[in-house]
Write a protein that holds these residues in place. Structure first.
Motif, PDB file in Angstrom:
ATOM      1  N   LEU A  13       0.834  -1.197   0.000  1.00  0.00           N
ATOM      2  CA  LEU A  13       0.000   0.000   0.000  1.00  0.00           C
ATOM      3  C   LEU A  13       0.868   1.246   0.000  1.00  0.00           C
ATOM      4  CD1 LEU A  13      -2.746   1.400   0.178  1.00  0.00           C
ATOM      5  CD2 LEU A  13      -2.606   1.176   2.663  1.00  0.00           C
ATOM      6  N   ALA A  14       1.892   1.251   0.820  1.00  0.00           N
ATOM      7  CA  ALA A  14       2.780   2.410   0.879  1.00  0.00           C
ATOM      8  C   ALA A  14       3.462   2.639  -0.459  1.00  0.00           C
ATOM      9  CB  ALA A  14       3.812   2.219   1.983  1.00  0.00           C
ATOM     10  N   LEU A  15       3.946   1.574  -1.085  1.00  0.00           N
ATOM     11  CA  LEU A  15       4.572   1.710  -2.397  1.00  0.00           C
ATOM     12  C   LEU A  15       3.593   2.286  -3.411  1.00  0.00           C
ATOM     13  CD1 LEU A  15       6.577  -1.620  -2.800  1.00  0.00           C
ATOM     14  CD2 LEU A  15       7.520   0.678  -2.822  1.00  0.00           C
ATOM     15  N   ALA A  16       2.398   1.745  -3.411  1.00  0.00           N
ATOM     16  CA  ALA A  16       1.402   2.187  -4.385  1.00  0.00           C
ATOM     17  C   ALA A  16       1.029   3.647  -4.184  1.00  0.00           C
ATOM     18  CB  ALA A  16       0.164   1.308  -4.300  1.00  0.00           C
ATOM     19  N   GLY A  21       1.097   8.959  -9.384  1.00  0.00           N
ATOM     20  CA  GLY A  21       1.147  10.256 -10.016  1.00  0.00           C
ATOM     21  C   GLY A  21      -0.077  10.491 -10.874  1.00  0.00           C
ATOM     22  N   GLY A  22      -0.872   9.509 -11.061  1.00  0.00           N
ATOM     23  CA  GLY A  22      -2.062   9.606 -11.892  1.00  0.00           C
ATOM     24  C   GLY A  22      -2.904   8.392 -11.625  1.00  0.00           C
ATOM     25  N   SER A  23      -3.854   8.129 -12.495  1.00  0.00           N
ATOM     26  CA  SER A  23      -4.677   6.953 -12.239  1.00  0.00           C
ATOM     27  C   SER A  23      -5.219   6.379 -13.531  1.00  0.00           C
ATOM     28  CB  SER A  23      -5.846   7.314 -11.327  1.00  0.00           C
ATOM     29  OG  SER A  23      -6.708   8.215 -11.966  1.00  0.00           O
ATOM     30  N   SER A  24      -5.596   5.118 -13.467  1.00  0.00           N
ATOM     31  CA  SER A  24      -6.286   4.503 -14.589  1.00  0.00           C
ATOM     32  C   SER A  24      -7.768   4.823 -14.416  1.00  0.00           C
ATOM     33  CB  SER A  24      -6.041   3.001 -14.590  1.00  0.00           C
ATOM     34  OG  SER A  24      -6.613   2.409 -13.461  1.00  0.00           O
ATOM     35  N   SER A  25      -8.594   4.274 -15.263  1.00  0.00           N
ATOM     36  CA  SER A  25      -9.997   4.653 -15.246  1.00  0.00           C
ATOM     37  C   SER A  25     -10.708   4.356 -13.931  1.00  0.00           C
ATOM     38  CB  SER A  25     -10.727   3.972 -16.400  1.00  0.00           C
ATOM     39  OG  SER A  25     -10.628   2.574 -16.269  1.00  0.00           O
ATOM     40  N   SER A  26     -10.416   3.224 -13.301  1.00  0.00           N
ATOM     41  CA  SER A  26     -11.182   2.887 -12.103  1.00  0.00           C
ATOM     42  C   SER A  26     -10.333   2.695 -10.852  1.00  0.00           C
ATOM     43  CB  SER A  26     -12.011   1.624 -12.362  1.00  0.00           C
ATOM     44  OG  SER A  26     -11.150   0.549 -12.642  1.00  0.00           O
ATOM     45  N   CYS A  27      -9.027   2.657 -10.984  1.00  0.00           N
ATOM     46  CA  CYS A  27      -8.163   2.456  -9.825  1.00  0.00           C
ATOM     47  C   CYS A  27      -7.489   3.786  -9.487  1.00  0.00           C
ATOM     48  CB  CYS A  27      -7.132   1.369 -10.110  1.00  0.00           C
ATOM     49  SG  CYS A  27      -6.171   0.905  -8.661  1.00  0.00           S
ATOM     50  N   GLN A  72       4.850  -3.002  -7.149  1.00  0.00           N
ATOM     51  CA  GLN A  72       6.170  -2.679  -7.679  1.00  0.00           C
ATOM     52  C   GLN A  72       6.108  -2.433  -9.183  1.00  0.00           C
ATOM     53  OE1 GLN A  72       8.227  -6.118  -6.167  1.00  0.00           O
ATOM     54  NE2 GLN A  72       8.969  -5.017  -4.369  1.00  0.00           N
ATOM     55  N   ALA A  73       5.299  -3.209  -9.891  1.00  0.00           N
ATOM     56  CA  ALA A  73       5.135  -3.021 -11.331  1.00  0.00           C
ATOM     57  C   ALA A  73       4.487  -1.670 -11.620  1.00  0.00           C
ATOM     58  CB  ALA A  73       4.306  -4.149 -11.927  1.00  0.00           C
ATOM     59  N   ALA A  74       3.519  -1.292 -10.807  1.00  0.00           N
ATOM     60  CA  ALA A  74       2.865   0.003 -10.987  1.00  0.00           C
ATOM     61  C   ALA A  74       3.869   1.132 -10.782  1.00  0.00           C
ATOM     62  CB  ALA A  74       1.690   0.149 -10.018  1.00  0.00           C
ATOM     63  N   GLN A  75       4.711   0.976  -9.794  1.00  0.00           N
ATOM     64  CA  GLN A  75       5.729   1.988  -9.524  1.00  0.00           C
ATOM     65  C   GLN A  75       6.696   2.079 -10.702  1.00  0.00           C
ATOM     66  OE1 GLN A  75       8.328   1.175  -6.215  1.00  0.00           O
ATOM     67  NE2 GLN A  75       8.745   3.349  -5.903  1.00  0.00           N
ATOM     68  N   ALA A  76       7.098   0.946 -11.235  1.00  0.00           N
ATOM     69  CA  ALA A  76       8.036   0.918 -12.356  1.00  0.00           C
ATOM     70  C   ALA A  76       7.423   1.485 -13.637  1.00  0.00           C
ATOM     71  CB  ALA A  76       8.519  -0.512 -12.604  1.00  0.00           C
ATOM     72  N   ALA A  77       6.108   1.417 -13.739  1.00  0.00           N
ATOM     73  CA  ALA A  77       5.415   1.879 -14.940  1.00  0.00           C
ATOM     74  C   ALA A  77       5.024   3.351 -14.853  1.00  0.00           C
ATOM     75  CB  ALA A  77       4.191   1.024 -15.189  1.00  0.00           C
ATOM     76  N   GLY A  78       5.660   4.080 -14.006  1.00  0.00           N
ATOM     77  CA  GLY A  78       5.377   5.502 -13.929  1.00  0.00           C
ATOM     78  C   GLY A  78       4.605   5.903 -12.700  1.00  0.00           C
ATOM     79  N   GLY A  79       4.383   4.989 -11.793  1.00  0.00           N
ATOM     80  CA  GLY A  79       3.764   5.331 -10.526  1.00  0.00           C
ATOM     81  C   GLY A  79       2.269   5.501 -10.547  1.00  0.00           C
TER      82      GLY A  79
END
Length: 98
Positions: A13-16, A21-27, A72-79
């Protein structure tokens, strides 16, 4: 076991949240925050039954690891939070509530 699950849940949760820096449509950050609260509540309730917690520890740890990997993947993909990250939270919460 409880410490391991809490560490994995709160760590992801802390990493996420730290990397959003932004969001997808529903998350969204707000959705992740609520899912973190829901996860904490589910874990607290599950720990009230030590036999159930012990019997399900391996499954929960696996789901927590999947959640951490997706964070971690979300962080690597631009946060940005991803739908996969929100889905991983949902899967872990569902597994704990069973």
């Amino acid at each position: 076991m409880r410490k391991m699950l809490l560490a994995a849940a709160f760590g992801s949760l802390a990493l996420a949240l730290a990397s959003c820096g932004g969001s997808s449509s529903s998350c969204t950050v707000e959705a992740l925050t609520q899912k973190g609260k829901d996860l904490t509540e589910a874990m607290t309730n599950a720990m009230k039954d030590p036999a159930k917690a012990q019997a399900n520890a391996q499954t929960w740890a696996q789901k927590a690891q999947e959640l951490l990997t997706k964070a971690q993947a979300a962080q690597a993909a631009g946060g940005k939070p991803t739908d996969e990250l929100c889905k991983a939270y949902d899967e872990l919460i569902t597994a704990i509530k069973k």
